[in-house]
Design an enzyme around this catalytic site. Structure first.
Site, PDB file in Angstrom:
ATOM      1  N   ARG A 241       0.563   6.504 -23.689  1.00  0.00           N
ATOM      2  CA  ARG A 241      -0.305   5.838 -23.934  1.00  0.00           C
ATOM      3  C   ARG A 241      -1.171   5.295 -22.582  1.00  0.00           C
ATOM      4  O   ARG A 241      -0.479   4.988 -21.492  1.00  0.00           O
ATOM      5  CB  ARG A 241      -0.347   4.658 -24.949  1.00  0.00           C
ATOM      6  CG  ARG A 241       0.243   4.697 -26.279  1.00  0.00           C
ATOM      7  CD  ARG A 241       0.373   3.596 -27.147  1.00  0.00           C
ATOM      8  NE  ARG A 241       0.822   3.896 -28.446  1.00  0.00           N
ATOM      9  CZ  ARG A 241       2.154   4.042 -28.682  1.00  0.00           C
ATOM     10  NH1 ARG A 241       3.007   3.451 -27.652  1.00  0.00           N
ATOM     11  NH2 ARG A 241       2.509   4.049 -29.833  1.00  0.00           N
TER      12      ARG A 241
ATOM     13  N   LYS B 261       4.332  -0.287 -27.773  1.00  0.00           N
ATOM     14  CA  LYS B 261       3.554  -1.325 -28.615  1.00  0.00           C
ATOM     15  C   LYS B 261       4.667  -2.471 -29.246  1.00  0.00           C
ATOM     16  O   LYS B 261       5.676  -1.891 -29.379  1.00  0.00           O
ATOM     17  CB  LYS B 261       2.690  -0.851 -30.013  1.00  0.00           C
ATOM     18  CG  LYS B 261       1.627  -0.101 -29.598  1.00  0.00           C
ATOM     19  CD  LYS B 261       0.961   0.545 -30.716  1.00  0.00           C
ATOM     20  CE  LYS B 261      -0.531   1.142 -30.415  1.00  0.00           C
ATOM     21  NZ  LYS B 261      -1.310   1.429 -31.418  1.00  0.00           N
TER      22      LYS B 261
ATOM     23  N   HIS C 254      -5.838   9.875 -24.018  1.00  0.00           N
ATOM     24  CA  HIS C 254      -5.122  10.087 -25.286  1.00  0.00           C
ATOM     25  C   HIS C 254      -5.131  11.541 -25.491  1.00  0.00           C
ATOM     26  O   HIS C 254      -4.270  11.809 -26.141  1.00  0.00           O
ATOM     27  CB  HIS C 254      -5.696   9.466 -26.361  1.00  0.00           C
ATOM     28  CG  HIS C 254      -5.131   9.265 -27.639  1.00  0.00           C
ATOM     29  ND1 HIS C 254      -3.810   8.804 -27.910  1.00  0.00           N
ATOM     30  CD2 HIS C 254      -5.156  10.215 -28.661  1.00  0.00           C
ATOM     31  CE1 HIS C 254      -3.404   9.029 -29.031  1.00  0.00           C
ATOM     32  NE2 HIS C 254      -4.153  10.191 -29.742  1.00  0.00           N
TER      33      HIS C 254
ATOM     34  N   ARG D  37      -1.702  12.936 -24.286  1.00  0.00           N
ATOM     35  CA  ARG D  37      -0.749  12.529 -25.120  1.00  0.00           C
ATOM     36  C   ARG D  37      -0.808  13.298 -26.452  1.00  0.00           C
ATOM     37  O   ARG D  37       0.440  13.721 -26.899  1.00  0.00           O
ATOM     38  CB  ARG D  37      -0.946  10.928 -25.628  1.00  0.00           C
ATOM     39  CG  ARG D  37       0.100  10.453 -26.715  1.00  0.00           C
ATOM     40  CD  ARG D  37      -0.203   9.142 -26.778  1.00  0.00           C
ATOM     41  NE  ARG D  37       0.448   8.319 -28.005  1.00  0.00           N
ATOM     42  CZ  ARG D  37       1.484   8.017 -27.821  1.00  0.00           C
ATOM     43  NH1 ARG D  37       2.538   7.921 -26.871  1.00  0.00           N
ATOM     44  NH2 ARG D  37       2.212   7.247 -29.060  1.00  0.00           N
TER      45      ARG D  37
ATOM     46  N   HIS E 210       6.397   6.112 -32.130  1.00  0.00           N
ATOM     47  CA  HIS E 210       6.015   5.782 -33.416  1.00  0.00           C
ATOM     48  C   HIS E 210       6.788   5.150 -34.196  1.00  0.00           C
ATOM     49  O   HIS E 210       8.060   5.569 -34.294  1.00  0.00           O
ATOM     50  CB  HIS E 210       5.564   7.072 -34.124  1.00  0.00           C
ATOM     51  CG  HIS E 210       4.355   7.529 -33.642  1.00  0.00           C
ATOM     52  ND1 HIS E 210       3.861   8.978 -33.614  1.00  0.00           N
ATOM     53  CD2 HIS E 210       3.188   6.970 -32.628  1.00  0.00           C
ATOM     54  CE1 HIS E 210       2.757   9.063 -32.970  1.00  0.00           C
ATOM     55  NE2 HIS E 210       2.276   7.912 -32.311  1.00  0.00           N
TER      56      HIS E 210
ATOM     57  N   TYR F 190      -0.762  13.058 -35.985  1.00  0.00           N
ATOM     58  CA  TYR F 190      -1.011  13.503 -34.442  1.00  0.00           C
ATOM     59  C   TYR F 190      -0.775  15.232 -34.572  1.00  0.00           C
ATOM     60  O   TYR F 190      -1.327  15.759 -33.827  1.00  0.00           O
ATOM     61  CB  TYR F 190      -0.075  13.147 -33.407  1.00  0.00           C
ATOM     62  CG  TYR F 190      -0.508  12.012 -32.969  1.00  0.00           C
ATOM     63  CD1 TYR F 190      -0.777  11.748 -31.763  1.00  0.00           C
ATOM     64  CD2 TYR F 190      -0.323  10.602 -33.661  1.00  0.00           C
ATOM     65  CE1 TYR F 190      -1.197  10.521 -31.144  1.00  0.00           C
ATOM     66  CE2 TYR F 190      -0.862   9.292 -33.188  1.00  0.00           C
ATOM     67  CZ  TYR F 190      -1.196   9.239 -31.883  1.00  0.00           C
ATOM     68  OH  TYR F 190      -1.539   8.111 -31.469  1.00  0.00           O
TER      69      TYR F 190
END
Length: 308
Positions: A153, A177, A249, A252, A275, A284
């Site tokens: 990211r 995250k 992105h 990615r 994830h 994705y």
């Protein structure tokens, strides 16, 4: 329910503290939640100025969603509704309210639009357009190599630290995250350009003491912004003649899609992307029916038996 006369501002402050301390969310994610709550609060102030937060019901939330649907895309409506659900989840948990006004409201229907995927030729063309005669050229090449090599990211790229680099083992440590860390393999090419950037460009910068461990720096010796990385990538895509909507992105997404097309399993890709759910990873991927049929024909025991 708690007896209180807490203002909207204080409710939001309590919620932000909860997101940061209890859920460990990043500053950018918390700002996104607060931005969505601002829209809802503005609607309440304009349409129901005297209402208390504990008296907000499902009908009021539905009227808010209906109003913003006139000018906001379904994907953004879904995000705002998700933010409101989390906010009222918190208020219910802390006993500031006794009824949840969002829990039975369905998310707006929306088409699933996947980001564009860059081909290897397009990635090479963009990297070839980097002006290596400038000091930032080597930095930009190292950044793009890292973006594509590791599927990062943009926030993970700009926060990457020198102390996160384990080149002898072939990995870097990424803080994603929720401050969750993961090990991600890095290519020899990306390692080479990072080392060149560190040794030939970065060490000659006058580095701000707050950013001594941050890998990618601007010419002032401070951390690059997300916006700057977006600008760099966009300008290179234009120079390379790439007729796609390109952002950091996109690298990615291309990383994950190319891995899948070359036989990597979803679980491995999930771990590298960071994830929590495999379902997110599947979104994705461009998994077409032909590819799925090839997998079944190659690996299903009955298909193997029929070929024998």
């Amino acid at each position: 329910m708690r007896q209180n006369s807490i203002s909207w501002k204080n409710y939001r402050k309590l919620f932000n503290d909860y997101l940061k301390l209890e859920r460990g969310l990043s500053k950018n994610t918390i700002l996104s939640y607060d931005f969505d709550l601002t829209k809802f609060q503005q609607y309440i102030n304009n349409s129901y100025p005297a209402i208390k937060i504990e008296d907000i019901d499902e009908e009021i939330v539905r009227s808010f969603i209906y109003e913003i649907s006139e000018f906001i895309a379904p994907s953004t409506q879904s995000r705002i509704l998700s933010s409101l659900k989390s906010f009222f989840d918190f208020l219910l948990l802390e006993k500031y309210i006794v009824k949840h006004p969002v829990i039975f409201i369905e998310l707006p229907r929306q088409g699933r639009k996947l980001p564009d995927v860059l081909s290897m030729e397009e990635i090479d063309a963009m990297i070839a357009c980097i002006d290596m005669s400038k000091d930032e050229g080597m930095r930009n090449k190292a950044m793009l190599e890292t973006l594509y090599s590791c599927g990062l990211r943009v926030s993970e790229l700009i926060n990457l630290k020198i102390s996160d680099l384990y080149f002898e083992e072939g990995f870097i440590v990424i803080t994603g995250k929720g401050n969750k860390q993961r090990f991600v393999p890095i290519s020899e090419s990306a390692v080479k350009w990072i080392i060149l950037y560190k040794d030939e460009i970065r060490k000659h910068l006058k580095i701000d003491s707050s950013y001594e461990d941050v890998l990618f720096l601007n010419r002032r010796g401070t951390q690059l912004s997300r916006a700057m990385v977006f600008t760099i990538v966009k300008e290179l895509s234009i120079l390379a003649g790439v007729r796609k909507k390109v952002s950091p992105h996109t690298f990615r997404h291309s990383f994950a899609t190319h891995l899948l097309e070359n036989g990597a399993d979803l679980r491995s890709i999930q771990l590298m992307l960071g994830h929590e759910s495999i379902t997110t990873t599947e979104i994705y991927m461009h998994i077409d029916r032909k590819r799925l049929r090839e997998v079944v024909n190659q690996y299903h025991p009955w298909a193997v038996k029929d070929k024998a």
